[in-house]
Design a protein around this motif. Structure first.
Motif, PDB file in Angstrom:
ATOM      1  N   ALA A 114      99.665 -17.525 109.439  1.00 26.91           N
ATOM      2  CA  ALA A 114     100.402 -18.101 110.502  1.00 26.91           C
ATOM      3  C   ALA A 114     100.902 -16.892 111.402  1.00 26.91           C
ATOM      4  O   ALA A 114     100.620 -16.912 112.534  1.00 26.91           O
ATOM      5  CB  ALA A 114     101.613 -18.596 110.256  1.00 26.91           C
ATOM      6  N   GLU A 115     101.192 -15.727 110.946  1.00 28.33           N
ATOM      7  CA  GLU A 115     101.540 -14.516 111.395  1.00 28.33           C
ATOM      8  C   GLU A 115     100.421 -13.685 112.056  1.00 28.33           C
ATOM      9  O   GLU A 115     100.456 -13.449 113.158  1.00 28.33           O
ATOM     10  CB  GLU A 115     102.414 -13.638 110.541  1.00 28.33           C
ATOM     11  N   SER A 117      97.497 -15.254 112.882  1.00 24.67           N
ATOM     12  CA  SER A 117      97.118 -16.114 114.003  1.00 24.67           C
ATOM     13  C   SER A 117      98.192 -16.054 115.147  1.00 24.67           C
ATOM     14  O   SER A 117      97.463 -15.944 116.396  1.00 24.67           O
ATOM     15  CB  SER A 117      97.048 -17.724 113.557  1.00 24.67           C
ATOM     16  N   ASN A 118      99.210 -15.941 115.079  1.00 27.11           N
ATOM     17  CA  ASN A 118     100.507 -15.945 116.282  1.00 27.11           C
ATOM     18  C   ASN A 118     100.020 -14.337 116.937  1.00 27.11           C
ATOM     19  O   ASN A 118      99.996 -14.521 118.074  1.00 27.11           O
ATOM     20  CB  ASN A 118     101.665 -16.094 115.782  1.00 27.11           C
ATOM     21  N   ARG A 119      99.717 -13.362 116.272  1.00 26.23           N
ATOM     22  CA  ARG A 119      99.683 -12.139 116.811  1.00 26.23           C
ATOM     23  C   ARG A 119      98.173 -12.199 117.660  1.00 26.23           C
ATOM     24  O   ARG A 119      98.207 -11.713 118.772  1.00 26.23           O
ATOM     25  CB  ARG A 119      99.928 -11.074 115.680  1.00 26.23           C
ATOM     26  N   GLU A 121      96.676 -14.636 119.022  1.00 26.87           N
ATOM     27  CA  GLU A 121      96.704 -15.456 120.072  1.00 26.87           C
ATOM     28  C   GLU A 121      97.612 -14.691 121.278  1.00 26.87           C
ATOM     29  O   GLU A 121      97.338 -14.889 122.336  1.00 26.87           O
ATOM     30  CB  GLU A 121      97.657 -16.754 119.681  1.00 26.87           C
ATOM     31  N   ALA A 122      98.486 -13.923 120.866  1.00 27.90           N
ATOM     32  CA  ALA A 122      99.255 -13.209 121.982  1.00 27.90           C
ATOM     33  C   ALA A 122      98.432 -11.969 122.535  1.00 27.90           C
ATOM     34  O   ALA A 122      98.427 -11.809 123.491  1.00 27.90           O
ATOM     35  CB  ALA A 122     100.661 -12.557 121.283  1.00 27.90           C
TER      36      ALA A 122
END
Length: 319
Positions: A114-115, A117-119, A121-122
């Motif tokens: 999750a972490e 993937s979030n980074r 994506e940003a």
């Protein structure tokens, strides 16, 4: 269809095909790749001739793909991505402009996934990550460049052509549902009495939990083996299974699934934990970028998980 001589294939035809499959328009494709409509139509005609298939046919106002075109488009995209990576200027990598696909093989550590993937994506909205299981031929896949990064615990000797980074050793934690009867008198007897759940990490290594004659770990009763760790929390919440894993695997799922964490009743040494990748691609700027993100997230979350369980909820065995 007869076999095609690759030396006669113009790779620019595949570039035109890729864009046509996205736009379904000769006009829009010509604008996007900076060519005339006539040149795009000519390229499509040449590719039709070489592949022996109509590929895209005008129906109404749009180009509709043939079944063969639908079948090969993802392979063509993968080929073109690989070529772009190979011929890109060395040392240059712009995450925001890249559309690379990174493949990472590791256990299903949901918090890490999750972490990361979030980074990504940003920082790089067009990049995609494929999270894969650490299967039995992960080393060969790394060497061939099919996987960008892999993670496993244990101490098998790495084959030549791989580089690695050693992480902090993790501690073992036994997880069970909150009202599991083993929690009332946790110790060696409970360890042996209740069934254990194990994850098959690879064909050659079922689980990195060490087998020690001194600890008599072999006396535990493993009654169920599953192929991936993703469903472990749910299984534990609905059964009398015990499952022993690194703290970070379930540390953030305990409250949601009503789990309890217990220190195993036997003393085990540290387990070597490594990330590894191909030496041949070690200097690839994109690979360096994704490795730094994954390894940093893993290192920080592992430390947080260990601190969380040791501080708040870890049940010590009654010896």
């Amino acid at each position: 269809m007869n076999e095609i001589d690759l030396h006669r294939v113009d790779l620019n035809l595949l570039v035109v095909f890729e864009v046509l499959m996205e736009t379904r328009s000769v006009t829009v494709t010509a604008e996007r790749i900076g060519r005339t409509q006539s040149a795009v139509s000519h390229s499509l005609a040449r590719l039709r001739d070489q592949l022996g298939d109509p590929l895209l046919i005008r129906v109404g106002g749009t180009m509709q793909p043939s079944p063969f075109a639908e079948m090969i488009v993802e392979d063509v995209r993968a080929i073109l991505r690989s070529i772009r990576r190979v011929i890109a200027p060395r040392g240059l990598f712009d995450p925001r402009a890249s559309d690379r696909v990174f493949r990472i093989a590791m256990p299903t550590l949901t918090k890490v996934i999750a972490e990361v993937s979030n980074r990504v994506e940003a920082e790089a909205p067009n990049i995609r990550i494929e999270w894969l299981p650490a299967h039995h031929d992960v080393y060969a896949s790394l060497g061939e460049g099919l996987i960008d990064l892999a993670h496993l615990g244990g101490e098998p000797r790495l084959p030549d052509g791989l580089e690695h980074q050693i992480m902090e050793p993790f501690s073992w934690v036994t997880f069970a549902r909150q009202d599991h009867p083993a929690c009332d008198a946790w110790g060696p007897d409970a360890w042996r009495r209740y069934p254990h759940l194990m994850v098959n990490v690879t064909r050659a290594m079922q689980n990195p939990f060490p087998i020690s004659a001194q600890a008599d770990v072999g006396a535990r009763r493993v009654s169920t083996m599953i192929g991936d760790s993703a469903g472990v929390a749910s299984l534990l919440a609905k059964s009398d299974f015990l499952a022993t894993f690194p703290a970070m695997l379930l540390a953030w799922d305990m409250e949601a699934f009503g789990l309890r964490a217990m220190r195993p009743p036997f003393d085990h040494g540290p387990v070597l934990v490594r990330f590894f990748w191909s030496s041949r691609l070690a200097n690839d700027a994109g690979g360096i970028w994704i490795r730094s993100i994954v390894i940093e997230a893993y290192r920080r979350l592992q430390a947080e998980a260990e601190a969380k369980l040791n501080r708040d909820v870890l049940l010590q065995p009654d010896m």
